[in-house]
Enzyme design. Structure first.
Site, short mmCIF file in Angstrom:
data_model
loop_
_atom_site.label_atom_id
_atom_site.label_comp_id
_atom_site.label_asym_id
_atom_site.label_seq_id
_atom_site.Cartn_x
_atom_site.Cartn_y
_atom_site.Cartn_z
N PRO A 34 -18.95 8.13 -43.46
CA PRO A 34 -18.08 6.96 -43.33
C PRO A 34 -18.60 5.74 -44.06
O PRO A 34 -19.76 5.38 -43.92
CB PRO A 34 -18.09 6.72 -41.81
CG PRO A 34 -19.40 7.25 -41.34
CD PRO A 34 -19.76 8.39 -42.26
N ASP A 73 -17.16 3.45 -40.79
CA ASP A 73 -18.37 3.04 -40.12
C ASP A 73 -18.11 1.62 -39.60
O ASP A 73 -17.73 0.75 -40.38
CB ASP A 73 -19.51 3.03 -41.15
CG ASP A 73 -20.85 3.18 -40.48
OD1 ASP A 73 -20.90 3.18 -39.23
OD2 ASP A 73 -21.85 3.29 -41.20
N TRP A 551 -27.37 4.58 -37.37
CA TRP A 551 -27.51 5.93 -37.94
C TRP A 551 -27.34 7.01 -36.88
O TRP A 551 -27.07 8.15 -37.21
CB TRP A 551 -28.85 6.07 -38.67
CG TRP A 551 -28.82 5.30 -39.94
CD1 TRP A 551 -29.51 4.17 -40.25
CD2 TRP A 551 -28.01 5.59 -41.09
NE1 TRP A 551 -29.19 3.74 -41.51
CE2 TRP A 551 -28.27 4.59 -42.05
CE3 TRP A 551 -27.09 6.59 -41.40
CZ2 TRP A 551 -27.66 4.56 -43.29
CZ3 TRP A 551 -26.48 6.56 -42.64
CH2 TRP A 551 -26.75 5.55 -43.57
N GLN A 587 -29.10 8.39 -49.58
CA GLN A 587 -28.81 8.97 -48.27
C GLN A 587 -29.74 10.12 -47.91
O GLN A 587 -29.64 10.66 -46.80
CB GLN A 587 -27.35 9.44 -48.21
CG GLN A 587 -26.35 8.32 -48.40
CD GLN A 587 -26.43 7.26 -47.31
OE1 GLN A 587 -26.82 7.55 -46.18
NE2 GLN A 587 -26.10 6.03 -47.64
N TRP A 591 -28.29 9.28 -44.18
CA TRP A 591 -27.26 10.12 -43.57
C TRP A 591 -27.65 11.59 -43.59
O TRP A 591 -27.56 12.28 -42.57
CB TRP A 591 -25.92 9.91 -44.27
CG TRP A 591 -24.76 10.49 -43.53
CD1 TRP A 591 -24.46 10.28 -42.22
CD2 TRP A 591 -23.78 11.38 -44.05
NE1 TRP A 591 -23.32 10.99 -41.89
CE2 TRP A 591 -22.88 11.67 -43.00
CE3 TRP A 591 -23.55 11.95 -45.30
CZ2 TRP A 591 -21.78 12.50 -43.16
CZ3 TRP A 591 -22.45 12.77 -45.47
CH2 TRP A 591 -21.57 13.04 -44.40
N LYS A 624 -29.09 -3.38 -62.76
CA LYS A 624 -28.23 -3.21 -61.59
C LYS A 624 -26.89 -3.91 -61.84
O LYS A 624 -26.85 -4.98 -62.43
CB LYS A 624 -28.90 -3.86 -60.38
CG LYS A 624 -29.40 -2.84 -59.35
CD LYS A 624 -30.05 -3.54 -58.20
CE LYS A 624 -29.17 -3.47 -56.97
NZ LYS A 624 -29.82 -3.93 -55.76
N LYS A 627 -22.51 -8.62 -59.23
CA LYS A 627 -21.28 -9.43 -59.18
C LYS A 627 -21.53 -10.78 -59.83
O LYS A 627 -20.69 -11.30 -60.54
CB LYS A 627 -20.84 -9.63 -57.73
CG LYS A 627 -19.91 -8.53 -57.25
CD LYS A 627 -18.92 -9.09 -56.22
CE LYS A 627 -17.87 -8.03 -55.92
NZ LYS A 627 -17.93 -7.47 -54.60
#
Ligand code: ZN
Ligand code: ZN
Length: 1003
Positions: A34, A73, A551, A587, A591, A624, A627
């Site tokens: 999620p 999530d 988590w 992850q 996850w 990276k 924005k």
């Protein structure tokens, strides 16, 4: 085109059908990790979406039912931070003052803020997911299953509480897990200091037996200890040395003329004597030049053990009620003390470090925790009370104050800037504190062996993650700190009585029964109000106020998304473990890891069988994506401009789908995707154009073609299917995607180019029919093969081919969508390995031959007499292809040549004329087009110049090409003079000679 197809899918419920049509079929289970809907989707989500869409589409076509339940999530620090900002909150206690209920409801109202934006982006990208029936981790059902998971672990003795050294975020005022801490390491400059700890009595001599220095009794002896966290010094209760290290006592007099004695490790003294005890510097009035240091004694660490020293601060030392006070402010042995850094003597503050805490336990040291959970000094630390030890705006502020204080008291030996890697809060960027506190743990170490064993069965793509990043992390796993001192999260379903009796509830019903209250919501502000009578003492049990690590939510997802075991038991059993999951490389420690740990603990099983790990999308310059810097194009703009398929194809064929990073480049994307798409589209348009003209329809009972090119293309097609299946079954997406490039090149630049004439012939002969049938089969099959990878393009091709040109052969009734079609099965009977190999050889010979022509600066239009080739195996038909492609008269096998192919570049008179004839034909054909003649118009040609080309040289016995020229340009009459009433005139230069021609249509 894509928008139209999206509408079509939507209106005709193609996605829903693709799942519903497979009712009763074998399930292929996919779990979706999620995302947070607190921001808009970025490239990372786009990459994950490409993978999570391609694999299920493939297995659906293979005949499986693949549900794609979306998830949100909803809990944890990110959303709490947003709520804090919205409510103007800076400190945790403000939340408590305002009331957890109000705070949590604010979180609830904000958490799904960007859902519609997600639906728009994911939908436009063409990813099929059931977002309408998404699970969300804040639903009561979801949270109830999380309780069940907790209780399963509890019942197995896998959950315990412990007071230990943790990392906390002082701003968020909560503990963090090992994984969260590992997320936030950054290089920072801190202040390191060497402090002077004065021995309460001068050190008597050790075994060395050296005489006491003159006047030594009056000189103060300091033990020098080094720390990079000066703010922990008020919490100092001991010093640690290593009994195996050699120490020295050094005499030195400073600028003030004071003679002092210092104890430190011998090797450190020897290596940095000049730095530690500078010989001279600028002196102020009254100061004296320091004398060089001199060693007055040497001994090993044992001699120091048990000695007492004066505390730097007396806030706690003066407290006579302090437990174990008699053991404090002494020197102890600790094996972890080394001479790698510092002075070989460590300052010990057991409340602020794991090693320190262990030493404190072993030696019954007094417990001094001079800092509160919010990172401020406690009241009793009078000189600094209430001040933050690591203010986020200026992390060194407190350290500097401590240094000043020490300097003022004459207890500072030296200070230095020190760069090191320091953990920060992954969410709010505050420097973390190493802080002893109580936490609840999942005992991962107890099940680690089993987890490692189960992990052996998981198929990772790329494979190296299995033993590498994931395996290593799992091997080094420690117990998982699952309790958080926060608000908006799943809660610990644990109630505790003052008599220390505890009870865990694994379902809402159990809690309702025990409490006699209806429970509609499992969030903290609701369940904290519920007390339960203690079965042991009759008192009121209260919930342990901690909430769970987010988590724990994500790792419980296989059970909780189905509200297992309260509902969907059967469905769960057939879909656990998942056949497939996918996420980014980050992850592996999150996850993937938590799914695996919980499945091991709860089900003694893996949670997933196959996993694709993707890398990170970086900006084109390798930095990276930022924005702020705007160093990358907006993903939606890319999709609007180039199409979702182009982006998908670029990503899927790149190393990013095998856990490597990708420097995203719009130019690379257009080069990779659009070249392939253009070739494919040209092939497809070619077919459609001719099939329309000829009103051609596919035949169900078409006999297999005898034509060499047809047999070759169909054979290549079967191999493509086989190789695609192989790659997809191994979850190697880039390998699979890249298979299309050479295939489409073969189709467009070889098969169709060489077959063109077969479609032009006006007679409807067998060969033409076979060409149609073959190209049709290839295009329809290819559209199916590409469907998982480029779902829009494939759909457009497939629907047009199958709808406009009658029902698809052999697969009637599934023309609504390529995504409802069955995946093609390779027909091994059509595979001709030898033919494929030969064609490959010929193609590479042609490339080499054309290269030779280019080197000799001979145009392809200029015929040459022969080429010699080394290969003796090639069939006659292949020789013919070579002749045509290289424009040569003859192919001769010559085993003696070194290269694969050589060309005879000698141009005889005859060949020269033939080449010129070709030039003339080309010039006239273009002239016809420019004049606007129809393809079938017959003409009269009048010309001037290049007479030899037309009529040859009778003397030399060379024939001209008048006849060939007439035939090609559809001339009924050719005159060596200029015409009256010409419709078109042009002068051109042919190989240096001038040539004037005029055209006129015959009536
Ligand atoms: Zn924080
Ligand atoms: Zn009790």
């Amino acid at each position: 085109m894509e928008e139209e197809i999206l509408r079509y899918w939507d209106e005709n419920k193609i996605f829903e059908k693709s799942v519903a049509n497979r009712e009763g079929a074998k399930r292929y289970s996919f779990y979706d990790g999620p995302p947070f809907a607190t921001g808009t989707p970025h490239y990372g989500h786009i990459v994950a979406s490409a993978i999570k869409d391609t694999v299920p589409r493939y297995w659906t076509m293979r005949g499986f039912q693949v549900e794609r339940k979306w998830g949100w999530d909803c809990h944890g620090l990110p959303i709490e931070n947003i709520a804090e900002k919205a409510l103007g909150i800076k400190h945790k206690k403000e939340i408590e003052e305002m009331g957890v209920a109000k705070f949590n409801e604010t979180c609830r109202s904000k958490v799904l803020e960007y859902v519609s934006e997600w639906k728009r982006v994911i939908g436009r990208f063409g990813r099929w997911a059931d977002m309408d029936n998404a699970y969300s981790t804040m639903d009561k059902d979801y949270m109830e299953s999380v309780w069940w998971v907790f209780k399963e672990l509890w019942d197995k003795g896998l959950i315990y509480e412990s007071y230990r050294s943790m990392h906390i975020c002082p701003r968020c005022e909560t503990t963090l897990s090992q994984q969260e801490v590992s997320e936030g390491y950054k290089d920072v400059k801190d202040l390191s200091v060497v402090a002077k700890f004065e021995l309460t009595e001068p050190l008597t001599l050790g075994d060395s037996g050296a005489p006491l220095g003159k006047g030594e009794q009056e000189e103060k002896t300091y033990v020098l200890a080094w720390t990079t966290t000066p703010w922990t010094l008020p919490g100092n209760v001991a010093l640690a040395v290593n009994k195996d290290i050699e120490y020295v006592k050094v005499r030195y007099n400073n600028e003030k003329g004071d003679t002092e004695l210092f104890i430190l490790a011998k090797s450190i003294y020897e290596n940095s004597k000049e730095k530690l005890f500078p010989a001279a510097k600028e002196l102020k009035t009254g100061e004296v030049p320091p004398t060089p240091p001199e060693i007055v004694d040497e001994f090993n660490g044992t001699e120091l053990i048990g000695k007492s020293y004066k505390p730097l601060f007396d806030y706690y030392a003066k407290d006579e009620t302090l437990e174990n006070r008699e053991n404090g402010w002494k020197i102890y042995h600790a094996p972890f003390v080394t001479t790698d850094m510092g002075t070989g003597i460590a300052h010990e503050a057991p409340a602020f470090g794991e090693d320190d805490m262990e030493l404190g336990k072993q030696n019954n040291l007094p417990w001094v925790q001079h800092v509160k959970m919010d990172g401020t000094m406690k009241d009793e630390v009078t000189d600094f009370a209430g001040k933050s030890v690591k203010p986020v705006e200026n992390p060194q502020e407190m350290d500097i104050e401590i240094v000043k204080y020490l300097a003022h008291k004459g207890l500072l030996f030296s200070k230095e800037k020190y760069e090191h890697s320091y953990p920060h809060c992954w969410r709010c960027d505050t420097p973390l504190l190493n802080y002893a506190t109580s936490s609840w743990f999942v005992s991962v170490t107890k099940i680690k062996e089993r987890a490692l064993e189960l992990a052996k069965e998981i198929n990772w793509s790329p494979e190296h993650v299995k033993e590498g990043r994931f395996g290593k992390w799992l091997e080094g796993a420690r117990d998982w700190s699952i309790s958080r001192q926060r608000f908006w999260a799943s809660v610990m379903p644990l109630w505790k009585c003052e008599c220390s009796e505890m009870k865990v509830f694994g379902s809402v019903v159990e809690l309702e029964k025990a409490s006699g209250k209806k429970v509609d919501d499992l969030h903290k502000h609701i369940v904290d109000e519920i007390t339960v009578p203690c079965e042991k003492c009759g008192g009121a049990m209260k919930r342990v106020p901690d909430v769970l690590d987010t988590w724990f939510d994500s790792g419980s997802m296989p059970y909780a998304q189905a509200h297992y075991p309260f509902e969907n038991k059967e469905k769960f059993e057939v879909s656990f473990p998942a056949q497939f999951i996918a996420e980014g490389i980050d992850q592996t420690r999150a996850w993937f890891y938590y799914l695996h740990v919980l499945a091991t603990g709860v089900k003694d099983s893996n949670a997933f069988q196959n996993v694709i790990v993707n890398g990170v999308v970086l900006a084109e310059d390798g930095k990276k994506m930022s924005k702020r810097l705007q160093n990358y194009p907006d993903p939606m703009e890319i999709i609007e401009k180039h199409g979702a398929d182009a982006l998908r194809f670029y990503l899927l064929s790149s190393p990013i789908v095998s856990a490597e990073n990708l420097n995203f480049s719009e130019r690379d994307m257009t080069e990779t995707s659009r070249n392939v798409f253009r070739m494919l589209w040209n092939s497809y348009s070619f077919f459609v154009m001719y099939a329309d003209i000829d009103k051609w329809t596919p035949k169900n009972d078409a006999k297999p073609s005898e034509n060499l090119l047809d047999r070759w293309m169909l054979s290549e097609l079967q191999i493509l299917i086989q190789e695609l299946d192989g790659s997809m079954e191994r979850y190697e997406l880039a390998k699979a995607t890249r298979l299309f490039m050479p295939f489409i090149d073969n189709l467009s630049n070889w098969y169709i180019r060489r077959s063109r004439k077969r479609f032009w012939k006006s007679e409807d002969d067998t060969d033409k029919e076979q060409a149609y049938q073959t190209l049709y089969t290839v295009l329809v099959t290819l559209s199916k093969l590409m469907a998982p990878f480029t779902p829009f393009l494939a759909e457009e091709m497939y629907r047009n081919l199958t709808n406009c040109h009658s029902r698809e052969v052999g697969n009637p009734g599934s023309t609504d969508s390529v995504h409802l079609a069955e995946w093609p099965v390779a027909d091994e009977g059509l595979i001709d390995e030898k033919l494929n190999e030969e064609m490959n050889v010929v193609r590479s010979m042609v490339t080499a031959g054309l290269q030779l022509r280019a080197e000799a600066k001979i145009k392809v239009r200029q015929p040459l007499s022969e080429s010699r080739i080394k290969n003796q195996e090639l069939s006659k038909e292949m020789h013919e292809i070579l002749k045509e492609e290289l424009n040569i008269k003859d192919v001769v096998i010559d085993a003696s040549i070194k290269q694969e192919i050589v060309l005879n570049t000698e141009i005889t008179e005859e060949l020269k004329l033939e080449g010129e004839a070709r030039e003339i034909i080309r010039a006239i054909q273009e002239g016809r087009k420019k004049a606007g003649f129809n393809v079938e118009d017959r003409i009269v040609l009048g010309y001037n110049g290049m007479e030899g080309v037309f009529n040859g040289d009778a003397e030399k016995g060379i024939n001209g090409f008048k006849e060939e020229i007439s035939k090609e340009i559809l001339a009924t009459e050719v005159k060596n003079e200029l015409l009256e009433n010409a419709e078109y005139s042009e002068s051109v230069t042919i190989e240096g000679g001038s040539f004037e021609f005029q055209l006129k249509r015959t009536k």
